[in-house]
Design a protein around this motif. Structure first.
Motif, PDB file in Angstrom:
ATOM      1  N   GLY A 247      -6.874  52.081  57.065  1.00  0.00           N
ATOM      2  CA  GLY A 247      -6.317  51.005  56.601  1.00  0.00           C
ATOM      3  C   GLY A 247      -6.830  50.295  55.344  1.00  0.00           C
ATOM      4  O   GLY A 247      -6.584  49.382  54.982  1.00  0.00           O
ATOM      5  N   MET A 248      -7.881  51.037  54.915  1.00  0.00           N
ATOM      6  CA  MET A 248      -8.692  50.627  53.785  1.00  0.00           C
ATOM      7  C   MET A 248      -7.710  50.148  52.512  1.00  0.00           C
ATOM      8  O   MET A 248      -7.874  49.532  51.582  1.00  0.00           O
ATOM      9  N   ALA A 249      -6.630  51.268  52.445  1.00  0.00           N
ATOM     10  CA  ALA A 249      -5.709  51.085  51.172  1.00  0.00           C
ATOM     11  C   ALA A 249      -4.691  49.839  51.299  1.00  0.00           C
ATOM     12  O   ALA A 249      -4.818  48.913  50.149  1.00  0.00           O
ATOM     13  N   ARG A 250      -4.626  49.368  52.494  1.00  0.00           N
ATOM     14  CA  ARG A 250      -3.750  48.026  52.469  1.00  0.00           C
ATOM     15  C   ARG A 250      -4.909  46.828  52.217  1.00  0.00           C
ATOM     16  O   ARG A 250      -4.143  45.874  51.719  1.00  0.00           O
ATOM     17  N   ARG A 251      -5.959  47.188  52.464  1.00  0.00           N
ATOM     18  CA  ARG A 251      -7.050  45.920  52.036  1.00  0.00           C
ATOM     19  C   ARG A 251      -7.288  46.045  50.736  1.00  0.00           C
ATOM     20  O   ARG A 251      -7.394  44.962  49.876  1.00  0.00           O
ATOM     21  N   VAL A 252      -7.076  47.012  50.090  1.00  0.00           N
ATOM     22  CA  VAL A 252      -7.070  47.065  48.536  1.00  0.00           C
ATOM     23  C   VAL A 252      -5.966  46.265  47.801  1.00  0.00           C
ATOM     24  O   VAL A 252      -6.179  45.697  47.093  1.00  0.00           O
TER      25      VAL A 252
END
Length: 379
Positions: A247-252
């Motif tokens: 889910g890190m891409a959504r945080r970016v």
């Protein structure tokens, strides 16, 4: 003492700079949450802060070493699949960044699975309706409920099942059965041109495995019970779905929107001042920069908003982009759906998960650590 502390309190108790507090949060050493009374502030779990204060006093006792090893610490399992050495990522001794220049995910899967040049027959997967995440869990969950366990299976049978599991996942992401290279199938589902398809190919190769990360460990624990390969992949998907992993891409993306709304410098300064993380920057295993990000970012012109963010973060913290930033920037350049970075991650990492499952199955050992009890005294 309150269960939660402000950034100023944490930095005072531990003698930290804002950047170091951010690093502790990003590595999972200090849990953080939003302040319900002030959306611009973050609060930090006091118990984690106290644990860090007492860490030096614990010394290097075996129990302390074992606990620390779970979080970017000492190696806890032997593996011949992937390693991080000299600032590079290596798949069975081959540089992943160099492989990304020409290899396909299928080539890397054979390398990781150590199955030579064995050919895999085309398969057909019935894909249910619904959004991609629901489709992939439905397809793999159904297989996990019906596929045979790995125990007693021949290597050839397991390789064929491995290819079948990877193919099923790709079909579920694409929304329909297909044939041909995996990157081409995904690119066609997203309407990419040839250049976009090649970027998808590069990303798949770079993300195929990353040593013993959270999802790979979940896969190995599942494989140690001799569960089916589909069950192992499902365990990996479950771990990948968390915001601190896949889910890190959504945080970016959330950081990009915050910078758009508040201004780039204001957004970054506010986050650093409160010890909030800057998703997509700084990787604890790559102090000199994530080579996967460098390999991917070198293959396309980074969209201007992402380029400005990268420059601003470098000026403020010196942190280099991670592959999550690169993948999100690539998706923006190609015009992919917002969930495409996660789906690319899942398709790529499936190859690595299967490699870990096969290797763990070969050991014949059950992974069963012990807990260090901290509850009420028994009796």
């Amino acid at each position: 003492m309150s269960d939660w502390l402000s950034a100023a309190e944490v930095m005072e108790r531990l003698g930290l700079k804002p950047q170091t507090l951010y690093a502790y949060v990003s590595r999972g050493r200090i849990e953080a949450r939003d302040d319900e009374g002030d959306s611009r502030r973050r609060l930090y779990r006091a118990a984690d802060v106290e644990r860090l204060r007492h860490r030096k006093a614990r010394g290097r006792r075996p129990a302390a070493i074992a606990e620390d090893a779970i979080s970017f610490g000492e190696p806890v399992l032997a593996s011949a699949i992937t390693t991080i050495a000299r600032g590079r990522l290596w798949y069975r001794g081959q540089d992943a960044s160099q492989l990304a220049e020409t290899a396909k995910l299928e080539d890397v899967a054979r390398l990781l699975w150590d199955c030579g040049t064995q050919r895999f027959p085309p398969l057909f997967t019935l894909v249910p309706d619904g959004p991609p995440l629901r489709r992939i869990f439905a397809v793999l969950g159904e297989r996990a409920a019906t596929d045979p366990a790995m125990a007693g299976r021949s290597k050839k049978a397991l390789y064929l099942e491995a290819a079948s599991a990877l193919d099923s996942l790709v079909d579920a992401i694409a929304g329909r059965p297909g044939q041909g290279p995996i990157h081409a199938r995904l690119a066609a589902a997203w309407g990419c041109d040839e250049a976009g398809a090649d970027l998808v190919r590069r990303a798949l190769v770079l993300l195929a495995d990353h040593e013993l990360n959270a999802s790979a460990f979940a896969v190995r624990v599942t494989a140690s019970t001799r569960a089916s390969l589909a069950a192992c992949v499902t365990a990996g998907l479950a771990a990948l779905s968390g915001p601190l992993h896949g889910g890190m891409a959504r945080r970016v993306l959330a950081l990009m929107r915050e910078a758009e709304r508040e201004g780039l410098n204001a957004a970054l300064t506010d986050r650093l001042a409160t010890g909030s993380p800057l998703p997509g920057f700084g990787h604890p295993l790559y102090p000199d920069g994530d080579p996967r990000a460098a390999a991917l970012l070198s293959a396309f012109s980074v969209p201007e908003p992402y380029a400005r963010l990268r420059e601003a973060v470098a000026a403020l913290t010196g942190a280099e982009p991670t592959v999550d930033f690169a993948l999100t920037a690539m998706a923006a350049r190609v015009g992919l759906p917002e969930d495409a970075p996660y789906l690319i991650f899942a398709a790529a990492r499936c190859a690595g998960w299967i490699a870990h499952a096969l290797e763990q199955n070969e050991t014949g050992r059950l992974i069963r650590p012990r807990a260090r009890y901290t509850g009420p005294e028994p009796g």
